[in-house]
Write a protein that holds these residues in place. Structure first.
Motif, PDB file in Angstrom:
ATOM      1  N   TRP A  31      11.610  25.093   4.134  1.00 38.91           N
ATOM      2  CA  TRP A  31      11.266  24.224   5.255  1.00 38.91           C
ATOM      3  C   TRP A  31       9.830  24.484   5.712  1.00 38.91           C
ATOM      4  CZ3 TRP A  31      13.798  20.090   7.023  1.00 38.91           C
ATOM      5  CH2 TRP A  31      13.303  19.494   8.182  1.00 38.91           C
ATOM      6  N   ASP A  32       9.464  25.747   5.846  1.00 31.45           N
ATOM      7  CA  ASP A  32       8.115  26.084   6.292  1.00 31.45           C
ATOM      8  C   ASP A  32       7.068  25.698   5.247  1.00 31.45           C
ATOM      9  OD1 ASP A  32       9.122  27.001   8.694  1.00 31.45           O
ATOM     10  OD2 ASP A  32       9.051  29.111   8.121  1.00 31.45           O
ATOM     11  N   VAL A  33       7.383  25.855   3.977  1.00 29.27           N
ATOM     12  CA  VAL A  33       6.465  25.436   2.916  1.00 29.27           C
ATOM     13  C   VAL A  33       6.292  23.922   2.955  1.00 29.27           C
ATOM     14  CG1 VAL A  33       6.178  25.241   0.404  1.00 29.27           C
ATOM     15  CG2 VAL A  33       6.849  27.431   1.424  1.00 29.27           C
ATOM     16  N   ARG A  39       0.263  19.168   5.627  1.00 31.74           N
ATOM     17  CA  ARG A  39      -1.008  19.262   6.348  1.00 31.74           C
ATOM     18  C   ARG A  39      -2.172  19.218   5.353  1.00 31.74           C
ATOM     19  NH1 ARG A  39       0.492  22.319  11.430  1.00 31.74           N
ATOM     20  NH2 ARG A  39       2.748  22.368  11.293  1.00 31.74           N
ATOM     21  N   PRO A  40      -3.357  18.836   5.839  1.00 27.90           N
ATOM     22  CA  PRO A  40      -4.510  18.759   4.929  1.00 27.90           C
ATOM     23  C   PRO A  40      -4.835  20.087   4.236  1.00 27.90           C
ATOM     24  CG  PRO A  40      -5.026  17.714   7.034  1.00 27.90           C
ATOM     25  CD  PRO A  40      -3.670  18.370   7.181  1.00 27.90           C
ATOM     26  N   ASP A  41      -4.672  21.202   4.936  1.00 30.60           N
ATOM     27  CA  ASP A  41      -4.931  22.511   4.339  1.00 30.60           C
ATOM     28  C   ASP A  41      -3.766  23.438   4.663  1.00 30.60           C
ATOM     29  OD1 ASP A  41      -5.879  24.865   3.262  1.00 30.60           O
ATOM     30  OD2 ASP A  41      -7.413  25.166   4.795  1.00 30.60           O
ATOM     31  N   PRO A  42      -2.833  23.586   3.718  1.00 30.84           N
ATOM     32  CA  PRO A  42      -1.665  24.427   4.005  1.00 30.84           C
ATOM     33  C   PRO A  42      -2.008  25.908   4.157  1.00 30.84           C
ATOM     34  CG  PRO A  42      -1.632  23.707   1.730  1.00 30.84           C
ATOM     35  CD  PRO A  42      -2.777  22.985   2.400  1.00 30.84           C
ATOM     36  N   GLY A  43      -3.137  26.358   3.603  1.00 32.27           N
ATOM     37  CA  GLY A  43      -3.526  27.757   3.740  1.00 32.27           C
ATOM     38  C   GLY A  43      -3.039  28.658   2.632  1.00 32.27           C
ATOM     39  N   ALA A  77      -9.146  33.328 -11.486  1.00 30.64           N
ATOM     40  CA  ALA A  77     -10.579  33.394 -11.205  1.00 30.64           C
ATOM     41  C   ALA A  77     -11.089  32.214 -10.379  1.00 30.64           C
ATOM     42  CB  ALA A  77     -11.360  33.499 -12.505  1.00 30.64           C
ATOM     43  N   GLY A  78     -10.428  31.083 -10.441  1.00 31.80           N
ATOM     44  CA  GLY A  78     -10.864  29.901  -9.694  1.00 31.80           C
ATOM     45  C   GLY A  78     -10.549  29.952  -8.210  1.00 31.80           C
ATOM     46  N   TRP A  79      -9.774  30.911  -7.788  1.00 33.11           N
ATOM     47  CA  TRP A  79      -9.406  31.039  -6.377  1.00 33.11           C
ATOM     48  C   TRP A  79     -10.076  32.274  -5.776  1.00 33.11           C
ATOM     49  CZ3 TRP A  79      -4.981  29.924  -9.616  1.00 33.11           C
ATOM     50  CH2 TRP A  79      -4.502  28.612  -9.484  1.00 33.11           C
ATOM     51  N   PRO A  80     -10.590  32.158  -4.543  1.00 37.99           N
ATOM     52  CA  PRO A  80     -11.157  33.342  -3.885  1.00 37.99           C
ATOM     53  C   PRO A  80     -10.121  34.464  -3.777  1.00 37.99           C
ATOM     54  CG  PRO A  80     -11.663  31.338  -2.641  1.00 37.99           C
ATOM     55  CD  PRO A  80     -10.678  30.951  -3.721  1.00 37.99           C
ATOM     56  N   ASP A  81     -10.604  35.691  -3.712  1.00 38.89           N
ATOM     57  CA  ASP A  81      -9.716  36.864  -3.667  1.00 38.89           C
ATOM     58  C   ASP A  81      -8.749  36.839  -2.494  1.00 38.89           C
ATOM     59  OD1 ASP A  81     -10.913  37.824  -5.943  1.00 38.89           O
ATOM     60  OD2 ASP A  81     -12.150  39.307  -4.901  1.00 38.89           O
ATOM     61  N   GLU A  82      -9.138  36.215  -1.382  1.00 36.61           N
ATOM     62  CA  GLU A  82      -8.278  36.201  -0.192  1.00 36.61           C
ATOM     63  C   GLU A  82      -7.239  35.073  -0.207  1.00 36.61           C
ATOM     64  OE1 GLU A  82     -11.989  33.844   0.707  1.00 36.61           O
ATOM     65  OE2 GLU A  82     -11.595  35.768  -0.234  1.00 36.61           O
ATOM     66  N   THR A  83      -7.231  34.266  -1.254  1.00 42.00           N
ATOM     67  CA  THR A  83      -6.263  33.167  -1.351  1.00 42.00           C
ATOM     68  C   THR A  83      -4.844  33.715  -1.292  1.00 42.00           C
ATOM     69  OG1 THR A  83      -7.780  31.877  -2.709  1.00 42.00           O
ATOM     70  CG2 THR A  83      -5.438  31.264  -2.799  1.00 42.00           C
ATOM     71  N   ILE A  84      -4.046  33.129  -0.430  1.00 35.39           N
ATOM     72  CA  ILE A  84      -2.624  33.499  -0.339  1.00 35.39           C
ATOM     73  C   ILE A  84      -1.859  32.660  -1.350  1.00 35.39           C
ATOM     74  CG2 ILE A  84      -0.568  33.488   1.135  1.00 35.39           C
ATOM     75  CD1 ILE A  84      -2.550  33.775   3.533  1.00 35.39           C
TER      76      ILE A  84
END
Length: 135
Positions: A31-33, A39-43, A77-84
């Motif tokens: 549900w939370d996902v 939303r435009p940027d789920p994070g 590699a295409g995602w920043p290190d802090e990407t969740i």
């Protein structure tokens, strides 16, 4: 004679609060996902860690297919290190999401598991997408 539910006494309220509160650092639910993906940027990046054939047969809209056995640094590699990252697999009977989460954690990537997986997604009444990206 006590039944199996009460044979072992429950944890104290303080212990229960700590344990259950802590679980939210490791998992989220369908549900939370679903709400976040609207939303435009789920994070986060949602990873379907099943194989490509299963992904093509039906997956959570917006998910990226990266089988757990192929989670390596070069693929991230295409995602920043802090990407969740949030991983999911077929459902509660499958440990692929945990396998993927372990691989991500070993690569020092922040990760959670979507409990319930695809089965939970369907149980919530959410739609699936079919095919590979670009089909």
């Amino acid at each position: 004679m006590p039944n199996a539910v009460i044979a072992v006494p429950p944890a104290s309220a303080r212990e229960a609060e700590a344990r259950f509160s802590d679980s939210f650092r490791f998992e989220t639910d369908c549900w939370d996902v679903h709400d976040a993906l609207s939303r435009p940027d789920p994070g986060f990046v949602l990873l379907d860690v099943r194989g490509p054939d299963l992904f093509a047969a039906g997956h959570v809209p917006g998910a990226v297919n990266l089988p757990h056995g192929k989670i390596v640094a070069s693929k991230l590699a295409g995602w920043p290190d802090e990407t969740i990252f949030v991983t999911y697999c077929a459902g509660p009977h499958c440990n692929g999401a945990a396998r993927g989460a372990v691989r991500l954690a070993r690569l020092s990537r922040p990760v959670k598991i979507m409990v319930g997986g695809l089965t939970g997604w369907i149980d919530e009444g959410f739609a699936l997408e079919r095919g590979q990206p670009g089909d």
